[in-house]
Design an enzyme around this catalytic site. Structure first.
Site, PDB file in Angstrom:
ATOM      1  N   LEU A   1       0.835  -1.199   0.000  1.00  0.00           N
ATOM      2  CA  LEU A   1       0.000   0.000   0.000  1.00  0.00           C
ATOM      3  C   LEU A   1       0.872   1.252   0.000  1.00  0.00           C
ATOM      4  O   LEU A   1       1.684   1.451   0.898  1.00  0.00           O
ATOM      5  CB  LEU A   1      -0.906   0.027   1.231  1.00  0.00           C
ATOM      6  N   GLU A   2       0.720   2.062  -1.023  1.00  0.00           N
ATOM      7  CA  GLU A   2       1.350   3.386  -1.058  1.00  0.00           C
ATOM      8  C   GLU A   2       0.217   4.389  -1.019  1.00  0.00           C
ATOM      9  O   GLU A   2      -0.482   4.602  -2.012  1.00  0.00           O
ATOM     10  CB  GLU A   2       2.206   3.540  -2.320  1.00  0.00           C
ATOM     11  N   LEU A   3       0.013   4.986   0.152  1.00  0.00           N
ATOM     12  CA  LEU A   3      -1.167   5.806   0.387  1.00  0.00           C
ATOM     13  C   LEU A   3      -0.794   7.286   0.434  1.00  0.00           C
ATOM     14  O   LEU A   3       0.146   7.713  -0.212  1.00  0.00           O
ATOM     15  CB  LEU A   3      -1.852   5.343   1.671  1.00  0.00           C
TER      16      LEU A   3
END
Length: 651
Positions: free
Chosen positions: A335-337
């Site tokens: 996850l790259e949020l």
């Protein structure tokens, strides 16, 4: 007369100069060896070119990439604008089908209307990728490198067309497209070509003494079919599509890309280039699939048992949903949020030296950059000067479209493009209004009505300050062209401000003392930090260094030869993509242990430990002495353990 070859080699020959026959024989033998060596080298070079040289392929530019492209302007354009404009309304008589409108957010021109993938379409595309991957996983790294090298050549040769395609679908400028799309993508491909195999080849691990007769290796095997879900919030159609696809196929996987609904037109064209390249190189283009659907249909992908890994780039709220859906099949997720990246400016910093870096860090891509500078944390003694320098530049920034002509027939010079849509303008206005009510001053802060692009989604480059951690604008990700200035008194306070959000993606520290900058950087809660620079952890070497220090370019390339993992901590997500870490996350690390000397030394069970046990006391004594011999902290103790061990083993 002696030959030139004889004269050159005479000092190292054991023959006398007068021995002409011997020298003549040596000359002939040497020349024959030289010709044979040259022949072998030429054959090798031919082999290398045959297997490694880029393969040319054709991929025609789309009509909408032409600056003279004309279409129907859509007022208040959105993803379902086709429902409201008769001239672009598609046939809606297909049961269960939905449609997505693609439009230029800078000019409001209609680009195309596309059928949204439904459950059957998505499952069918996953199946096609899985089928193609059965053959692809058997390819060599040489074959995979050739695909990447062919794409790299094509991208460099066609960079202007690619930049215009990105600009048409996102509203960005050519410069932003070149820096954020083409340069970064070329950097990723260069690293894959030069270092990808090293990251994935079997790795031999050192053994403990007890396994000295074994050889231990880790093999990085393809997972199967992986998925990449890229949201609009990075505002990149080329890089966000190619980066996860290339990493996935280089690791031997098939890949299904779920692109943003906002960039379906450009993403489809960019991915079709990869398909054309695969086909030209003799591979099945079905290995790579693109899915475009509305968010409520994406769970068919995230819950699929065929998908073995998911990479998501987007917002925190959507990331949570994807992580929950992936649990159904225990599918690993990267996850790259969101981010709220701080830039700490230490006391004594020369503001004029770095003002260009900060301006681009804040306003590049109109702030729609996950690692853009969201907070400028500046010492109070430098606050007024920084505000003045930013104001001078902001007032001169010219918004517009690089693909649109004015009524007078010319394309004006453009510094900043449009936003991807106007959906967040109201929320941004509320945050700015709240900051004003709490004491901040604002320059700009509202939507910008372009004088001839009336329906474009433009937002004024904005400065807000002073801002404090208690204000909502300092806590929420803006993803907009807004410079937030936050003053501090002490370095400890600056670090506290920087760490005072729920996010922890990137950061930067600027100051005259690099050691102090590094000390501050180590205290920041984030995944990546640049010292006296911005975003270089994303592009390993920035162009301006090439221009400024051209004489030490070779050294720069050597120092920057290793790609870095990209990702964050806290609510900015987990996992990494990019670099060896990201590439290996798309594989199954399998430990394999074999005998170092087969049939000579192999594992055997000592009689004292063999079933049935003769004596628990003897067995325990044997094992305790074995452990003492292997792991005691002194050689004397180890020797005593070995002597006792030999005595016990005889019983």
């Amino acid at each position: 007369m002696p030959s030139l070859l004889r004269i050159i080699l005479n000092p190292i020959l054991p023959l006398s100069v007068g021995d002409d026959d011997a020298h003549a024989g040596f000359d002939a033998a040497f020349l024959l060896s030289l010709f044979c060596g040259a022949g072998i080298w030429l054959v090798y070079q031919r082999y290398q070119r045959m297997h490694n040289s880029p393969v040319p392929f054709e991929h025609r530019p789309p009509a909408a990439a032409d600056p003279n492209f004309t279409s129907i302007p859509i007022e208040n354009a959105h993803l379902e604008s086709h429902m409201e404009v008769d001239d672009i309304r598609p046939p809606l008589n297909i049961p269960g089908k939905r449609y997505i409108t693609s439009f230029d957010p800078a000019t409001s021109l209609h680009i195309g209307t596309y059928v949204s993938d439904d459950e059957k379409d998505i499952k069918d595309k996953i199946r096609k990728s899985a089928q193609a991957q059965k053959t692809w996983k058997k390819t060599s790294f040489t074959q995979r490198r050739r695909v990447v090298r062919s794409l790299l050549k094509w991208l460099v040769d066609n960079q202007e067309v690619c930049a215009r395609v990105a600009c048409r679908d996102t509203g960005k400028t050519l410069i932003d497209a070149s820096l954020g799309e083409i340069l970064t993508t070329c950097s990723k491909m260069e690293w894959l070509i030069n270092h990808g195999e090293n990251a994935l080849r079997p790795e031999t691990r050192s053994n403990p003494l007890v396994l000295a007769y074994k050889k231990c290796q880790v093999h990085y095997e393809p997972l199967g079919v992986v998925a990449a879900i890229v949201s609009w919030n990075y505002r990149k159609s080329l890089h966000n599509a190619w980066s996860p696809i290339l990493a996935a196929i280089f690791a031997g996987n098939g890949v299904v890309l779920k692109c943003s609904e906002h960039v379906i037109w450009s993403t489809g064209w960019f991915v079709d280039a990869i398909k054309e390249c695969l086909n030209a190189c003799g591979h099945d283009p079905e290995l790579v699939q693109v899915i475009c659907c509305f968010p409520d249909q994406a769970n068919v992908l995230t819950k699929s048992p065929t998908i073995k890994h998911i990479t998501f780039i987007g917002s925190e709220s959507v990331g949570r949903i994807i992580a929950q859906e992936a649990i159904v099949n225990l599918t690993p997720v990267t996850l790259e949020l969101g981010g709220k990246d701080p830039s700490i400016i230490l006391p004594g910093t020369d503001l004029n030296r770095w003002i260009s870096v900060w301006t681009r860090g804040v306003f590049q891509n109109m702030g729609q950059n996950c690692i853009g500078i969201e907070r400028l944390i500046v010492h109070e003694d430098l606050y007024d000067e920084l505000h003045s320098l930013l104001l001078e530049r902001v007032r001169k920034m010219r918004p517009g479209s690089v693909l649109a002509q004015s009524p007078e027939g010319y394309v004006a010079t453009v510094d900043c493009g449009s936003m991807i849509s106007g959906a967040r303008f109201e929320a941004l206005g509320t945050l700015i209004k709240d900051a004003v009510e709490e004491g901040a001053n604002v320059i700009g802060g509202k939507g910008y009505e372009h004088h001839y692009l009336k329906n474009g989604y433009y937002f004024e480059p904005t400065i807000v300050g002073p801002v404090f951690n208690s204000m909502r604008i300092s806590q929420q990700e803006l993803f907009a062209p807004i410079a937030v200035l936050m003053p501090y008194e002490s370095i400890e306070e600056a670090v506290e401000i920087a760490n005072g959000t729920e996010y922890g993606l990137g950061a930067s520290v600027f100051g005259p003392d690099q050691d102090l900058c590094l000390k501050v950087a180590k205290q920041l809660e984030c995944g990546m930090v640049s010292v006296n620079d911005f975003g270089v952890f994303y592009v390993r070497c920035q162009v301006r260094y090439f221009m400024r220090y051209i004489l030490i370019l070779p050294l720069t390339l050597i120092l920057c030869s290793q790609d870095l993992p990209f990702g964050g901590t806290k609510k900015s997500g987990y996992g990494r993509f990019g670099g060896p870490e990201g590439l290996r996350s798309l594989t199954n690390p399998k430990a394999i242990v074999v005998d170092r000397f087969p049939n000579l030394v192999q594992t055997s069970i000592p009689k004292v430990l063999d079933y049935p046990l003769g004596s628990i006391s003897h067995s325990w004594t044997f094992l305790s002495n074995l452990i003492r011999f292997l792991y005691a902290d002194s050689w004397r103790t180890r020797l005593h353990g070995l002597l006792a061990l030999s005595g016990t083993a005889k019983k």
